[in-house]
Write an enzyme that holds these catalytic residues in place. Structure first.
Site, mmCIF file in Angstrom:
data_model
loop_
_atom_site.group_PDB
_atom_site.id
_atom_site.type_symbol
_atom_site.label_atom_id
_atom_site.label_comp_id
_atom_site.label_asym_id
_atom_site.label_seq_id
_atom_site.Cartn_x
_atom_site.Cartn_y
_atom_site.Cartn_z
ATOM 1 N N HIS A 238 0.816 -1.323 -0.006
ATOM 2 C CA HIS A 238 0.063 -0.022 -0.071
ATOM 3 C C HIS A 238 0.837 1.236 -0.121
ATOM 4 O O HIS A 238 1.956 1.307 0.832
ATOM 5 C CB HIS A 238 -0.795 -0.193 1.198
ATOM 6 C CG HIS A 238 -1.729 1.111 1.287
ATOM 7 N ND1 HIS A 238 -2.640 1.776 0.247
ATOM 8 C CD2 HIS A 238 -2.035 1.734 2.453
ATOM 9 C CE1 HIS A 238 -3.460 2.742 0.666
ATOM 10 N NE2 HIS A 238 -3.101 2.943 1.947
ATOM 11 N N ASP B 258 -7.604 3.728 -3.039
ATOM 12 C CA ASP B 258 -7.738 2.669 -1.710
ATOM 13 C C ASP B 258 -8.215 3.442 -0.480
ATOM 14 O O ASP B 258 -9.368 2.949 -0.146
ATOM 15 C CB ASP B 258 -6.436 2.156 -1.428
ATOM 16 C CG ASP B 258 -6.572 1.027 -0.412
ATOM 17 O OD1 ASP B 258 -6.852 -0.162 -0.897
ATOM 18 O OD2 ASP B 258 -6.476 1.309 0.646
#
Length: 329
Positions: A107, A190
């Site tokens: 991420h 995200d």
């Protein structure tokens, strides 16, 4: 959009290299075990004698403390919670990186918001499975895989993309398909998805639906089944074939009622609020807020967790789920 599959990636890029995975949680255990099963030389970094340390040992993995794992490895995958990554980077990673190492993430939060600023003489890449870790592991073991995103932020060695693809192949991602993106787009989409739809929006919609029914005098058990329990059935249909698959599978009554009343519930005001949340993600307001929340010891998050736990839907749900013998404890 280019999608990469097994034939587009080679594990040879990682052969002869030592791989370190920092963190043996949801994603960490899946990456470590899948790469080990793919024939890679893997070690895991965890706190000595902690529960994850012992779990990794029991799984047959080489386990080290973070600094030692980084020192001995060529590719370092950071799979710690976002709020812990900067501290571990400053204390155990930064001074132990060698020229030509590859620093990897699943991420982009800490790179995109410049909490971590790696040296220029290392690769910085991302391999982000679009699935929880237990499914990354389960699908790999079944012979399939989960889709992944890859990104290259810094290509010092000239083959950073090949390393990212190899890692994706090693965890089973290229069996399903791998899409190339960048750290900015992955991070911002995200965070927005989590806040507006997946975790924030859906939870608030479920709670409000439950409240409307119970405040109108309907039994909470019925409200739970209609607003929480059956959500999985609908989401599974979305997952299998999108909106059209869901509408095809439900009754005509449900389809018509949903299409005519849904826009009255989720109005343009909701879209406006979503856009505001996206701006806060894009301009760093949310990141700053979350970093400060952690620095203060997460007082607001603790209150929010308590409020959530004490919501009536959680109380009735806990009792009703006892009827569902198929649910894992």
């Amino acid at each position: 959009m280019k999608v990469y599959y097994d034939d587009d990636a080679s594990l040879d890029v990682l052969k002869g290299k030592k791989l370190a995975i920092l963190g043996f949680g949801s994603q960490g255990h899946a990456h470590a075990l899948n790469l080990k099963d793919s024939g890679m030389d893997v070690c895991v970094a965890e706190l000595r004698d902690s529960e994850p340390w012992n779990a990794a040992k029991a799984a047959g993995l080489d386990v080290k403390e973070a600094a030692d794992a980084v020192k001995s490895s060529d590719v370092i995958m950071v799979l710690l919670p976002d709020q812990l990554q900067k501290k571990v980077y400053d204390q155990a990673i930064a001074e132990n990186l060698d020229e030509g190492n590859t620093l990897a993430f699943a991420h982009g939060f800490n790179i995109h918001y410049k909490q971590i600023i790696p040296p220029k003489n290392v690769n910085v890449i991302m391999i982000a499975p679009k699935s929880p870790g237990h499914l990354v592991r389960r699908t790999f073991e079944s012979g399939t895989g989960t889709p992944c995103l890859i990104a290259v932020e810094q290509d010092y060695t000239g083959n950073a993309k090949e390393i990212a693809l190899a890692w994706a192949k090693g965890i089973g991602g290229t069996r399903a398909g791998v899409i190339e993106t960048n750290f900015k787009n992955e991070t911002e989409t995200d965070l927005f998805g989590e806040q507006a739809v997946l975790c924030g929006g859906s939870a608030e919609l479920i709670k409000m639906g439950f409240e409307v029914l119970t405040e109108a005098g309907y039994p909470p058990e019925l409200a739970y089944f209609e607003c929480m329990h059956e959500m999985k059935l609908i989401v599974d249909l979305y997952y299998e074939g999108g909106l059209s698959r869901m509408n095809y599978s439900v009754s005509d009554t449900a389809e018509y009622g949903g299409m005519t009343r849904g826009p009255r519930i989720i109005t343009q005001e909701a879209k406006k609020a979503m856009k505001e949340a996206l701006v806060e993600v894009q301009n760093g307001t949310f990141a700053k807020e979350w970093i400060e929340e952690n620095e203060k010891g997460i007082p607001n998050l603790k209150k929010l967790r308590e409020n959530n736990t004490n919501h009536p839907i959680e109380k009735v749900g806990a009792e009703l789920r006892k009827m569902m013998s198929w649910l894992k404890k």
